[in-house]
Design a protein around this motif. Structure first.
Motif, PDB file in Angstrom:
ATOM      1  N   TYR A 142       0.835  -1.196   0.000  1.00 50.03           N
ATOM      2  CA  TYR A 142       0.000   0.000   0.000  1.00 50.03           C
ATOM      3  C   TYR A 142       0.871   1.248   0.000  1.00 50.03           C
ATOM      4  O   TYR A 142       0.645   2.199  -0.754  1.00 50.03           O
ATOM      5  N   ALA A 143       1.894   1.275   0.853  1.00 51.57           N
ATOM      6  CA  ALA A 143       2.772   2.440   0.966  1.00 51.57           C
ATOM      7  C   ALA A 143       3.533   2.685  -0.336  1.00 51.57           C
ATOM      8  O   ALA A 143       3.700   3.837  -0.758  1.00 51.57           O
ATOM      9  N   ALA A 144       3.995   1.609  -0.963  1.00 51.74           N
ATOM     10  CA  ALA A 144       4.728   1.758  -2.220  1.00 51.74           C
ATOM     11  C   ALA A 144       3.839   2.329  -3.317  1.00 51.74           C
ATOM     12  O   ALA A 144       4.273   3.173  -4.118  1.00 51.74           O
ATOM     13  N   LEU A 145       2.588   1.893  -3.362  1.00 48.61           N
ATOM     14  CA  LEU A 145       1.664   2.387  -4.388  1.00 48.61           C
ATOM     15  C   LEU A 145       1.359   3.870  -4.225  1.00 48.61           C
ATOM     16  O   LEU A 145       0.953   4.535  -5.187  1.00 48.61           O
ATOM     17  N   ASP A 146       1.557   4.387  -3.024  1.00 48.43           N
ATOM     18  CA  ASP A 146       1.326   5.815  -2.806  1.00 48.43           C
ATOM     19  C   ASP A 146       2.292   6.684  -3.603  1.00 48.43           C
ATOM     20  O   ASP A 146       2.002   7.858  -3.860  1.00 48.43           O
ATOM     21  N   VAL A 147       3.452   6.133  -3.963  1.00 46.60           N
ATOM     22  CA  VAL A 147       4.426   6.922  -4.733  1.00 46.60           C
ATOM     23  C   VAL A 147       4.706   6.349  -6.117  1.00 46.60           C
ATOM     24  O   VAL A 147       5.194   7.061  -6.991  1.00 46.60           O
ATOM     25  N   LEU A 148       4.389   5.080  -6.331  1.00 44.38           N
ATOM     26  CA  LEU A 148       4.778   4.401  -7.569  1.00 44.38           C
ATOM     27  C   LEU A 148       4.218   5.086  -8.817  1.00 44.38           C
ATOM     28  O   LEU A 148       4.891   5.176  -9.846  1.00 44.38           O
ATOM     29  N   HIS A 149       2.985   5.584  -8.745  1.00 41.29           N
ATOM     30  CA  HIS A 149       2.339   6.175  -9.918  1.00 41.29           C
ATOM     31  C   HIS A 149       2.322   7.705  -9.899  1.00 41.29           C
ATOM     32  O   HIS A 149       1.803   8.332 -10.823  1.00 41.29           O
ATOM     33  N   LEU A 150       2.892   8.299  -8.855  1.00 38.33           N
ATOM     34  CA  LEU A 150       2.688   9.726  -8.637  1.00 38.33           C
ATOM     35  C   LEU A 150       3.355  10.598  -9.702  1.00 38.33           C
ATOM     36  O   LEU A 150       2.815  11.642 -10.086  1.00 38.33           O
ATOM     37  N   ILE A 151       4.510  10.178 -10.215  1.00 41.24           N
ATOM     38  CA  ILE A 151       5.184  10.962 -11.264  1.00 41.24           C
ATOM     39  C   ILE A 151       4.352  10.965 -12.540  1.00 41.24           C
ATOM     40  O   ILE A 151       4.173  12.015 -13.184  1.00 41.24           O
ATOM     41  N   ASP A 152       3.811   9.798 -12.897  1.00 39.08           N
ATOM     42  CA  ASP A 152       2.963   9.722 -14.100  1.00 39.08           C
ATOM     43  C   ASP A 152       1.714  10.578 -13.933  1.00 39.08           C
ATOM     44  O   ASP A 152       1.272  11.247 -14.876  1.00 39.08           O
ATOM     45  N   VAL A 153       1.132  10.565 -12.734  1.00 43.50           N
ATOM     46  CA  VAL A 153      -0.042  11.391 -12.459  1.00 43.50           C
ATOM     47  C   VAL A 153       0.309  12.870 -12.603  1.00 43.50           C
ATOM     48  O   VAL A 153      -0.430  13.645 -13.227  1.00 43.50           O
ATOM     49  N   ALA A 154       1.456  13.266 -12.062  1.00 44.64           N
ATOM     50  CA  ALA A 154       1.871  14.667 -12.151  1.00 44.64           C
ATOM     51  C   ALA A 154       2.061  15.097 -13.601  1.00 44.64           C
ATOM     52  O   ALA A 154       1.709  16.226 -13.972  1.00 44.64           O
ATOM     53  N   ASP A 155       2.587  14.216 -14.427  1.00 43.39           N
ATOM     54  CA  ASP A 155       2.761  14.541 -15.855  1.00 43.39           C
ATOM     55  C   ASP A 155       1.416  14.833 -16.511  1.00 43.39           C
ATOM     56  O   ASP A 155       1.277  15.794 -17.280  1.00 43.39           O
ATOM     57  N   VAL A 156       0.422  13.992 -16.226  1.00 44.63           N
ATOM     58  CA  VAL A 156      -0.915  14.185 -16.802  1.00 44.63           C
ATOM     59  C   VAL A 156      -1.522  15.494 -16.308  1.00 44.63           C
ATOM     60  O   VAL A 156      -2.055  16.291 -17.092  1.00 44.63           O
ATOM     61  N   LEU A 157      -1.438  15.741 -15.003  1.00 44.77           N
ATOM     62  CA  LEU A 157      -2.042  16.943 -14.437  1.00 44.77           C
ATOM     63  C   LEU A 157      -1.333  18.208 -14.913  1.00 44.77           C
ATOM     64  O   LEU A 157      -1.977  19.248 -15.112  1.00 44.77           O
ATOM     65  N   ALA A 158      -0.019  18.133 -15.110  1.00 44.75           N
ATOM     66  CA  ALA A 158       0.715  19.297 -15.613  1.00 44.75           C
ATOM     67  C   ALA A 158       0.233  19.666 -17.010  1.00 44.75           C
ATOM     68  O   ALA A 158       0.088  20.857 -17.333  1.00 44.75           O
ATOM     69  N   ARG A 159      -0.023  18.649 -17.835  1.00 49.45           N
ATOM     70  CA  ARG A 159      -0.563  18.930 -19.188  1.00 49.45           C
ATOM     71  C   ARG A 159      -1.948  19.552 -19.085  1.00 49.45           C
ATOM     72  O   ARG A 159      -2.270  20.498 -19.818  1.00 49.45           O
ATOM     73  N   GLU A 160      -2.780  19.026 -18.181  1.00 46.55           N
ATOM     74  CA  GLU A 160      -4.136  19.572 -18.038  1.00 46.55           C
ATOM     75  C   GLU A 160      -4.110  21.000 -17.501  1.00 46.55           C
ATOM     76  O   GLU A 160      -4.917  21.843 -17.918  1.00 46.55           O
ATOM     77  N   LEU A 161      -3.183  21.280 -16.604  1.00 48.72           N
ATOM     78  CA  LEU A 161      -3.052  22.651 -16.108  1.00 48.72           C
ATOM     79  C   LEU A 161      -2.653  23.599 -17.231  1.00 48.72           C
ATOM     80  O   LEU A 161      -3.171  24.719 -17.338  1.00 48.72           O
ATOM     81  N   ALA A 162      -1.728  23.147 -18.090  1.00 48.15           N
ATOM     82  CA  ALA A 162      -1.297  23.983 -19.214  1.00 48.15           C
ATOM     83  C   ALA A 162      -2.455  24.234 -20.174  1.00 48.15           C
ATOM     84  O   ALA A 162      -2.669  25.360 -20.635  1.00 48.15           O
ATOM     85  N   GLU A 163      -3.222  23.187 -20.457  1.00 54.50           N
ATOM     86  CA  GLU A 163      -4.365  23.337 -21.376  1.00 54.50           C
ATOM     87  C   GLU A 163      -5.421  24.271 -20.807  1.00 54.50           C
ATOM     88  O   GLU A 163      -6.102  24.984 -21.552  1.00 54.50           O
ATOM     89  N   ALA A 164      -5.553  24.299 -19.482  1.00 57.30           N
ATOM     90  CA  ALA A 164      -6.547  25.160 -18.835  1.00 57.30           C
ATOM     91  C   ALA A 164      -6.010  26.559 -18.546  1.00 57.30           C
ATOM     92  O   ALA A 164      -6.732  27.396 -17.992  1.00 57.30           O
ATOM     93  N   GLY A 165      -4.750  26.814 -18.899  1.00 55.58           N
ATOM     94  CA  GLY A 165      -4.160  28.114 -18.609  1.00 55.58           C
ATOM     95  C   GLY A 165      -3.909  28.348 -17.135  1.00 55.58           C
ATOM     96  O   GLY A 165      -3.922  29.493 -16.672  1.00 55.58           O
ATOM     97  N   LYS A 166      -3.665  27.289 -16.387  1.00 57.59           N
ATOM     98  CA  LYS A 166      -3.521  27.403 -14.936  1.00 57.59           C
ATOM     99  C   LYS A 166      -2.122  27.027 -14.431  1.00 57.59           C
ATOM    100  O   LYS A 166      -1.926  26.839 -13.229  1.00 57.59           O
ATOM    101  N   THR A 167      -1.155  26.955 -15.326  1.00 55.86           N
ATOM    102  CA  THR A 167       0.192  26.565 -14.894  1.00 55.86           C
ATOM    103  C   THR A 167       0.765  27.553 -13.891  1.00 55.86           C
ATOM    104  O   THR A 167       1.328  27.160 -12.858  1.00 55.86           O
ATOM    105  N   GLU A 168       0.614  28.843 -14.161  1.00 57.14           N
ATOM    106  CA  GLU A 168       1.164  29.853 -13.254  1.00 57.14           C
ATOM    107  C   GLU A 168       0.393  29.896 -11.934  1.00 57.14           C
ATOM    108  O   GLU A 168       0.972  30.112 -10.866  1.00 57.14           O
ATOM    109  N   ILE A 169      -0.923  29.696 -12.034  1.00 57.79           N
ATOM    110  CA  ILE A 169      -1.722  29.635 -10.806  1.00 57.79           C
ATOM    111  C   ILE A 169      -1.227  28.495  -9.918  1.00 57.79           C
ATOM    112  O   ILE A 169      -1.013  28.667  -8.715  1.00 57.79           O
ATOM    113  N   ALA A 170      -1.024  27.326 -10.537  1.00 58.38           N
ATOM    114  CA  ALA A 170      -0.548  26.171  -9.767  1.00 58.38           C
ATOM    115  C   ALA A 170       0.827  26.437  -9.175  1.00 58.38           C
ATOM    116  O   ALA A 170       1.094  26.084  -8.018  1.00 58.38           O
ATOM    117  N   ALA A 171       1.690  27.083  -9.929  1.00 61.15           N
ATOM    118  CA  ALA A 171       3.035  27.373  -9.423  1.00 61.15           C
ATOM    119  C   ALA A 171       2.967  28.265  -8.183  1.00 61.15           C
ATOM    120  O   ALA A 171       3.707  28.051  -7.212  1.00 61.15           O
TER     121      ALA A 171
END
Length: 397
Positions: free
Chosen positions: A150-179
């Motif tokens: 369970y503990a390992a799964l908390d980090v195993l996919h997190l980089i891939d998730v961040a990549d997806v969310l970073a793209r969605e933030l860029a598409e929504a014009g929210k990259t600077e807001i998130a930063a």
């Protein structure tokens, strides 16, 4: 499912740090504590993942000095889910990220349907995580293998998730807001310690008089000291309701306290002398607490119409305006602007201009992007709200 082990041996720890230093890209980091079981909020497990390095689970009490890990990953972005929960425990270990990406916060800014890790991973990757051990006692040793998975799964996919969310933030014009939000999380100062923490005792409003308050204070303080001494959550020793019952029952002897059915908990009888001594201190001390303490807490909005009618009108005018802006931005209202900030500028407003409202919001802690989206419209609502009410026709009696 892979087998995981907890690293506490110094040689294995240094090997893991070397592997992580040679990995690629950001690192995913998570912490497991023993909240509700232990007094401290220390980390009992630190999970780290980096591409081309793998997942590593570290045992903080056994490792002790984490400077080698800081050296290995201290120059890259750290990815968290709900970073504000983990940063204090990591900083106790000397682990300080230079910059962060928070998948929970990113999901909020994107207006996702769910913000928990399982919901975010499923949204981003279509992977379903079981959250079976989130409330476990992570100070347990040895840790069972299902917990480690369970503990390992908390980090195993997190980089891939961040990549997806970073793209969605860029598409929504929210990259600077998130930063801005990520940096605000990283820069947030810890809350100052309460001057009278014993006043957090649940049900204290039922206690009457300075003498009873003194007894409540001494019982709370005695429990706190013992909980800290043996590193056990205070409520597991004697729950708040039991301390309160002892205060209100006012037993006249140690045996009467022992006979009080409502005074229970695992340490209620084994530490009976401790609790009785606290009661006697409260009954004899000359250092009586104040019955009422000054507070900067605002009254609940339902009371504003009677206590501050103009503030009530300002808040009622501005709140739907802020909610509408949040809806346009596709994010929860509380992420656009902390509700308490709006209440405070409504209760005691500055000059009713966008600049003054913006300065007041910034002084409270609002970020630049929040001020830019809300200050003008809040100022307009503050001006128009009371006027609209005064222009309303009177109802015939």
């Amino acid at each position: 499912m892979a087998e995981y082990s907890v690293i506490g041996d110094r040689t294995e720890f240094e090997k893991a740090c070397l592997a992580l230093s040679q990995g690629q890209g950001p690192v995913a980091v998570d912490v497991e504590r023993a909240s509700g079981f232990r007094y401290s909020q220390r980390a009992y497990l630190v999970q780290v993942f980096r591409r081309d390095a793998g997942v590593f689970l570290f045992d903080p009490p056994a490792v002790g000095d984490f400077s080698a890990l800081q050296d290995a990953i201290g120059d890259t972005e750290w990815v968290f889910h709900a970073a504000s929960q983990d940063l204090p425990s990591l900083r106790e270990l000397g682990l300080n990220p230079p910059r962060i990406f928070d998948t929970e916060l990113a999901s909020r800014l994107l207006g996702s349907d769910g913000f928990g890790l399982a919901a975010v991973v499923e949204h981003a990757l279509g992977i379903t995580l079981a959250k079976a051990h989130s409330a476990a006692d992570w100070s347990t040793r040895p840790l069972p293998q299902p917990w480690l998975e369970y503990a390992a799964l908390d980090v195993l996919h997190l980089i891939d998730v961040a990549d997806v969310l970073a793209r969605e933030l860029a598409e929504a014009g929210k990259t600077e807001i998130a930063a801005e939000e990520f940096q605000a999380t990283l820069d947030k100062e810890p809350k100052a310690p309460r001057t009278e923490p014993w006043r957090r005792l649940s049900g204290l409003h039922k206690v009457r008089g300075a003498r009873q308050l003194a007894v409540a204070r001494e019982l709370w303080t005695a429990r706190e000291a013992y909980a800290q001494e043996i590193d056990v959550s205070p409520g597991r020793l004697v729950p708040d309701r039991s301390l309160l019952a002892a205060v209100l029952a006012a037993p006249q002897s140690k045996s009467a306290l022992a006979a009080l059915k409502e005074f229970n908990g695992r340490a209620s009888r084994t530490q009976l002398d401790r609790w009785w001594d606290a009661i006697e201190r409260g009954r004899t001390t000359e250092d009586l607490p104040r019955e009422r303490v000054p507070s900067d807490t605002l009254p609940p909005p339902r009371a504003w119409a009677d206590r501050n009618p103009e503030a009530d009108l300002r808040l009622k005018a501005a709140r739907p305006v802020v909610e509408a802006i949040a809806e346009e931005l596709h994010m929860p209202t509380e992420n656009l602007l902390t509700p308490d900030f709006l209440r405070r500028v409504a209760w005691q407003p500055p000059a009713l201009t966008a600049e003054a409202v913006g300065e007041a919001l910034a002084a409270l802690g609002a970020r630049r992007w929040q001020v830019a989206h809300t200050a003008q419209k809040i100022a307009d609502a503050f001006v128009e709200g009371p006027q609209t009410d005064s222009d309303a026709p009177e109802t015939a009696s």
